[in-house]
Design a protein around this motif. Structure first.
Motif, mmCIF file in Angstrom:
data_model
loop_
_atom_site.group_PDB
_atom_site.id
_atom_site.type_symbol
_atom_site.label_atom_id
_atom_site.label_comp_id
_atom_site.label_asym_id
_atom_site.label_seq_id
_atom_site.Cartn_x
_atom_site.Cartn_y
_atom_site.Cartn_z
ATOM 1 N N GLN A 280 -9.278 9.125 7.029
ATOM 2 C CA GLN A 280 -9.717 8.319 6.644
ATOM 3 C C GLN A 280 -9.890 7.718 8.082
ATOM 4 O O GLN A 280 -11.535 7.255 8.310
ATOM 5 C CB GLN A 280 -9.115 7.202 5.840
ATOM 6 C CG GLN A 280 -9.068 7.281 3.639
ATOM 7 C CD GLN A 280 -8.689 6.558 2.968
ATOM 8 O OE1 GLN A 280 -7.594 6.671 3.511
ATOM 9 N NE2 GLN A 280 -9.284 6.724 2.703
ATOM 10 N N LYS B 101 -1.803 4.439 -1.091
ATOM 11 C CA LYS B 101 -2.764 4.235 -0.931
ATOM 12 C C LYS B 101 -3.157 3.916 0.885
ATOM 13 O O LYS B 101 -4.178 3.536 0.951
ATOM 14 C CB LYS B 101 -3.615 2.666 -1.881
ATOM 15 C CG LYS B 101 -3.742 2.945 -3.407
ATOM 16 C CD LYS B 101 -4.165 2.398 -3.826
ATOM 17 C CE LYS B 101 -4.154 2.650 -5.055
ATOM 18 N NZ LYS B 101 -4.635 0.856 -6.524
ATOM 19 N N GLN C 31 1.681 1.670 -3.818
ATOM 20 C CA GLN C 31 0.592 2.409 -4.003
ATOM 21 C C GLN C 31 0.512 3.605 -4.204
ATOM 22 O O GLN C 31 0.037 4.595 -4.428
ATOM 23 C CB GLN C 31 -0.134 1.333 -4.287
ATOM 24 C CG GLN C 31 -0.293 0.046 -4.517
ATOM 25 C CD GLN C 31 0.064 0.195 -6.182
ATOM 26 O OE1 GLN C 31 -0.972 1.287 -7.139
ATOM 27 N NE2 GLN C 31 1.160 -0.783 -6.878
ATOM 28 N N LEU D 288 0.799 -1.052 -0.183
ATOM 29 C CA LEU D 288 0.152 0.204 -0.122
ATOM 30 C C LEU D 288 0.968 1.537 -0.052
ATOM 31 O O LEU D 288 0.969 2.138 -0.499
ATOM 32 C CB LEU D 288 -0.661 -0.201 1.065
ATOM 33 C CG LEU D 288 -2.086 -1.111 1.250
ATOM 34 C CD1 LEU D 288 -3.013 -1.032 2.305
ATOM 35 C CD2 LEU D 288 -2.554 -0.929 -0.290
ATOM 36 N N THR E 235 -11.194 1.059 2.670
ATOM 37 C CA THR E 235 -10.889 -0.108 0.937
ATOM 38 C C THR E 235 -10.696 -1.725 2.099
ATOM 39 O O THR E 235 -10.321 -0.975 2.439
ATOM 40 C CB THR E 235 -10.027 0.276 -0.299
ATOM 41 O OG1 THR E 235 -8.511 0.039 0.810
ATOM 42 C CG2 THR E 235 -9.581 1.753 -0.658
ATOM 43 N N GLN F 217 -6.933 -1.495 3.405
ATOM 44 C CA GLN F 217 -6.685 -0.340 3.988
ATOM 45 C C GLN F 217 -7.286 -1.264 5.666
ATOM 46 O O GLN F 217 -7.003 -1.443 6.940
ATOM 47 C CB GLN F 217 -7.782 0.531 4.113
ATOM 48 C CG GLN F 217 -6.552 1.532 2.663
ATOM 49 C CD GLN F 217 -7.385 2.797 2.564
ATOM 50 O OE1 GLN F 217 -8.771 3.372 2.214
ATOM 51 N NE2 GLN F 217 -6.416 3.975 2.126
#
Length: 305
Positions: free
Chosen positions: A68, A62, A60, A57, A188, A191
């Motif tokens: 969040q 992310k 990426q 992650l 996601t 996550q």
């Protein structure tokens, strides 16, 4: 409530990948538990999965942001983490007291619990065709595991105790899965799993004996590493499948895992008979397997409201 994306083909493919990986996982776990305690196996699986997923992650770009994480339900994250940790502990304790095939039989209660949760909590609905599939599916299980169910009735107290632990593990897994699906509103699937893996690894750290890993022979070390990668890929695929498909349908496909397990047990018993004893199936058992597949397909591919 979270709504699926509608990409059911992707959800089906991810569910089938999860089935395959979970089906062969029990053999690797059985071999690994010959040399390591339950706590260390669980800790290693979660720690490795957390580390690899964090790197992926991060590359990426992310990783979950503080915003969040603040917007996500703290209660649901805690529920998902605690109940998945309980599932791993109860299931592995039960597996150490039973056998791969019987453990896979009993853990299928998790699919039933998840399906019921999808119908009740997420207001998913089965049509008549799917309820017929449920009936065929149930009959298939009764036939397919006739010998195993007989063994449960005549087993000693230790075996029955292990079976009870697995049933409890199935219930805790269903709670985790339903919390996971609801969390998809703010995070996601990757996550969510990052947070859950990290939390579970933290919970088991005080009870693990990491130094014993360095004393393993090649066979047990490789199976332990395989278990860790299996955890990362299988749960990642499962979590993502919930984003694209209804929980009740995913649960129907996951119920195919015992067939994969029994095929894997047979294959290992042929090529490495010293590791796993073969499971003997009668014609009735084979018929049951066919009905299980037929019922699961009817549930998974039937239309829902």
């Amino acid at each position: 409530m979270h709504q699926s994306s509608g990409r059911w083909q992707l959800g089906l493919a991810l569910s089938l990948l999860t089935v395959f990986l979970w089906g062969i996982l029990l053999i690797a776990l059985t071999v690994t538990l010959q040399a390591l305690d339950v706590y260390t196996v669980i800790w290693f699986r979660f720690a490795v999965s957390f580390g690899l997923l964090a790197v992926y992650l991060g590359v990426q770009g992310k990783l979950p942001t503080l915003e969040q994480l603040r917007s996500a339900s703290k209660k649901l994250l805690a529920i998902a983490t605690i109940f998945l940790a309980m599932n791993y502990f109860l299931f592995l304790q039960g597996l150490s007291l039973t056998s791969p095939a019987n453990a896979e039989v009993i853990i299928q209660f998790s699919s039933v619990f998840l399906g019921l949760g999808g119908l009740v909590i997420f207001k998913e609905r089965y049509h008549l065709f799917q309820w017929i599939g449920v009936g065929v599916f149930t009959l298939g299980y009764i036939l397919f595991f006739h010998e195993q169910l007989n063994n449960l009735i005549t087993a000693n107290h230790t075996y029955l105790y292990g079976s009870g632990l697995i049933i409890l593990g199935a219930a805790t897994w269903a709670v985790y899965a339903l919390a996971q699906k609801q969390l998809l509103q703010t995070l996601t699937s990757a996550q969510i799993m990052l947070v859950v893996y990290g939390g579970c690894a933290f919970l088991f750290t005080p009870f693990s004996a990491g130094k014993t890993i360095f004393t393993l022979n090649n066979l047990h070390l490789y199976t332990l590493i395989f278990c860790a990668f299996n955890t990362l890929i299988a749960y990642g695929a499962f979590a993502e499948s919930l984003a694209h498909w209804e929980a009740s349908r995913v649960s129907a496909v996951l119920a195919l895992a015992p067939i994969v397990t029994l095929i894997a047990v047979w294959a290992v018993s042929v090529f490495a008979p010293s590791l796993i004893l073969p499971e003997k199936l009668t014609i009735v058992g084979v018929l049951g397997a066919v009905l299980v597949v037929t019922g699961a397909v009817a549930i998974a591919l039937g239309k829902t409201e």
